[in-house]
Write a protein that holds these residues in place. Structure first.
Motif, PDB file in Angstrom:
ATOM      1  N   THR A 143       0.811  -1.164  -0.143  1.00  0.00           N
ATOM      2  CA  THR A 143       0.187  -0.010  -0.024  1.00  0.00           C
ATOM      3  C   THR A 143       0.964   1.350  -0.009  1.00  0.00           C
ATOM      4  OG1 THR A 143      -0.149  -0.069   2.309  1.00  0.00           O
ATOM      5  CG2 THR A 143      -1.973  -1.053   1.176  1.00  0.00           C
ATOM      6  N   GLY A 144       1.251   1.665   1.186  1.00  0.00           N
ATOM      7  CA  GLY A 144       1.880   3.170   1.349  1.00  0.00           C
ATOM      8  C   GLY A 144       3.114   3.204   0.519  1.00  0.00           C
ATOM      9  N   ALA A 145       3.935   1.772   0.554  1.00  0.00           N
ATOM     10  CA  ALA A 145       5.196   2.096  -0.120  1.00  0.00           C
ATOM     11  C   ALA A 145       5.137   2.133  -1.615  1.00  0.00           C
ATOM     12  CB  ALA A 145       5.863   0.818   0.084  1.00  0.00           C
ATOM     13  N   ARG A 146       3.923   2.191  -2.167  1.00  0.00           N
ATOM     14  CA  ARG A 146       3.713   2.385  -3.504  1.00  0.00           C
ATOM     15  C   ARG A 146       3.538   3.731  -3.945  1.00  0.00           C
ATOM     16  NH1 ARG A 146       4.280  -2.446  -6.285  1.00  0.00           N
ATOM     17  NH2 ARG A 146       3.102  -1.693  -7.684  1.00  0.00           N
ATOM     18  N   ASN A 147       3.389   4.584  -3.273  1.00  0.00           N
ATOM     19  CA  ASN A 147       3.239   6.090  -3.452  1.00  0.00           C
ATOM     20  C   ASN A 147       4.219   6.372  -4.362  1.00  0.00           C
ATOM     21  OD1 ASN A 147       3.709   9.061  -3.092  1.00  0.00           O
ATOM     22  ND2 ASN A 147       1.701   8.501  -2.119  1.00  0.00           N
ATOM     23  N   LEU A 148       3.822   7.101  -5.370  1.00  0.00           N
ATOM     24  CA  LEU A 148       4.755   7.578  -6.703  1.00  0.00           C
ATOM     25  C   LEU A 148       5.696   8.393  -6.095  1.00  0.00           C
ATOM     26  CD1 LEU A 148       2.670   7.636  -9.903  1.00  0.00           C
ATOM     27  CD2 LEU A 148       4.492   6.081  -9.098  1.00  0.00           C
ATOM     28  N   GLY A 303       2.515  18.350 -11.673  1.00  0.00           N
ATOM     29  CA  GLY A 303       1.430  19.104 -12.450  1.00  0.00           C
ATOM     30  C   GLY A 303       0.200  18.272 -12.543  1.00  0.00           C
ATOM     31  N   GLY A 304      -0.063  17.413 -11.391  1.00  0.00           N
ATOM     32  CA  GLY A 304      -1.307  16.614 -11.499  1.00  0.00           C
ATOM     33  C   GLY A 304      -1.865  15.936 -12.717  1.00  0.00           C
ATOM     34  N   VAL A 305      -0.636  15.404 -13.420  1.00  0.00           N
ATOM     35  CA  VAL A 305      -0.896  14.430 -14.692  1.00  0.00           C
ATOM     36  C   VAL A 305      -1.160  13.158 -14.374  1.00  0.00           C
ATOM     37  CG1 VAL A 305       0.199  13.585 -16.810  1.00  0.00           C
ATOM     38  CG2 VAL A 305       0.614  15.851 -16.022  1.00  0.00           C
ATOM     39  N   VAL A 306      -0.449  12.626 -13.145  1.00  0.00           N
ATOM     40  CA  VAL A 306      -0.800  11.306 -12.376  1.00  0.00           C
ATOM     41  C   VAL A 306      -0.887  11.444 -11.229  1.00  0.00           C
ATOM     42  CG1 VAL A 306       0.543  10.155 -14.345  1.00  0.00           C
ATOM     43  CG2 VAL A 306       1.766  10.966 -12.315  1.00  0.00           C
ATOM     44  N   SER A 307      -1.752  10.508 -10.566  1.00  0.00           N
ATOM     45  CA  SER A 307      -1.840  10.574  -9.314  1.00  0.00           C
ATOM     46  C   SER A 307      -0.851   9.812  -8.251  1.00  0.00           C
ATOM     47  CB  SER A 307      -3.106   9.951  -8.848  1.00  0.00           C
ATOM     48  OG  SER A 307      -3.496   9.673  -7.370  1.00  0.00           O
ATOM     49  N   ALA A 308      -0.327  10.241  -7.144  1.00  0.00           N
ATOM     50  CA  ALA A 308       0.564   9.715  -6.403  1.00  0.00           C
ATOM     51  C   ALA A 308       0.088   8.257  -5.716  1.00  0.00           C
ATOM     52  CB  ALA A 308       1.201  10.468  -5.231  1.00  0.00           C
ATOM     53  N   THR A 309      -1.205   7.957  -5.813  1.00  0.00           N
ATOM     54  CA  THR A 309      -1.677   6.800  -5.200  1.00  0.00           C
ATOM     55  C   THR A 309      -2.608   6.005  -6.173  1.00  0.00           C
ATOM     56  OG1 THR A 309      -3.733   7.886  -4.048  1.00  0.00           O
ATOM     57  CG2 THR A 309      -1.576   7.652  -2.881  1.00  0.00           C
TER      58      THR A 309
END
Length: 309
Positions: A143-148, A303-309
């Motif tokens: 879960t948390g470790a996969r934050n971009l 830039g909000g192109v992708v989400s961190a989660t």
């Protein structure tokens, strides 16, 4: 998960597993940037079975030799227990390898058997840390470790660690000089690979460089060291891959199978290429790529192109 996603992610897994650029980071980034979702830690772990199968095939003779030597050495030591030890001057010593014209090291049969016995123990001992930590932090890893943000930061940060290993590592010790201490330190370094963005081969090989091992010796042992941990992780994650807990695309059985086979085929070629590459080149070639990729992902996140989660 669509078939296109499964094929692309299987290809990415095979291409990146053995390079010091983090296959888990690439699967995480590619699945988010191009497919709008996370492939999931379980999918990553299962497709790694394909790349580890490639290692098993590529190093089949070495692995079989190590297994045979380990059991033979264990038997010899158990049958001689309690017998008086030879005086120091009569004890057998590890003979140095013969250097051939093409700069290859050739050990005699007894010396090779003793080396294989020791490497077998080093792999077993060095696998314990990641086995314990992987089990204790399995939920966080998924879960948390996969934050971009974390993934991209680790791509950049560990690139600097690899560069430091190349710069400060003496790279003079052959694999014949591998010790229990070396194996244990590289085993703890392997634990860093639980964080996407670090790279299993990058962490263990860099630790080997800091210990003074030759580059090819460090990379070769890192491949052998990964076999038990990755195989166990893939088998353990197999049930979860079909119904990922929390984030993660849902892959069907046929999709997982095809992605794993593709990872095996591409991974085999990747192993052969990397071993040849590190014989004449430094790992610095991968440092710049990691930094560029990490900073690019940070830019996409900001830039909000992708989400961190």
């Amino acid at each position: 998960m669509t078939w296109v996603q499964a094929l692309v992610l299987g290809l990415v897994q095979g291409l990146t597993e053995f390079l010091p650029i983090s296959s888990s980071a690439h699967l995480r980034i590619v699945s988010s940037v191009f497919f709008g979702d996370d492939a999931g830690a379980s999918f990553t772990a299962v497709t790694q079975l394909g790349t580890e199968a490639a290692v098993l095939v590529f190093f089949a003779k070495d692995i079989w030799r190590i297994i045979v030597a380990w059991f033979a050495g264990l038997r010899d030591r158990l049958t001689t227990r309690g017998q008086p030890e030879l005086p120091l001057h009569d004890q057998p010593t590890m003979r140095l390898p013969v250097i051939t014209a093409d700069r290859k090291r050739v050990l005699d049969e007894q010396a090779q058997r003793e080396l294989d016995y020791r490497i077998g123990w080093y792999v077993i001992i060095a696998t314990v840390p990641i086995g314990v930590l992987g089990f204790l932090f399995k939920d966080l890893i998924r879960t948390g470790a996969r934050n971009l943000w974390l993934v991209s930061f680790m791509l950049v940060a560990f690139a600097l660690v690899i560069a430091a290993g190349e710069y400060y590592g003496r790279k003079i010790r052959p694999i014949e000089q591998l010790t229990t201490r070396d194996g244990l330190i590289m085993g703890f370094a392997q634990c860093l690979a639980l964080i996407p963005g670090v790279s299993r081969s990058g962490a263990t090989a860099t630790a080997g460089l800091f210990l003074g091992l030759e580059r090819e010796a460090a990379v070769r042992f890192s491949f052998l060291l990964a076999i038990p941990a990755v195989t166990a992780s893939g088998l353990f994650s197999l049930p979860d891959a079909f119904e990922p807990a929390g984030e993660g695309l849902n892959a069907s059985g046929p999709q997982l199978l095809v992605a794993t086979i593709l990872a095996f085929a591409v991974g085999y070629a990747s192993v052969a290429w990397l071993l040849k590459f590190v014989g004449n080149h430094s790992l610095d070639w991968f440092v710049g790529y990691r930094i560029v990729l990490g900073l690019t992902v940070m830019g996409l996140l900001a830039g909000g192109v992708v989400s961190a989660t």
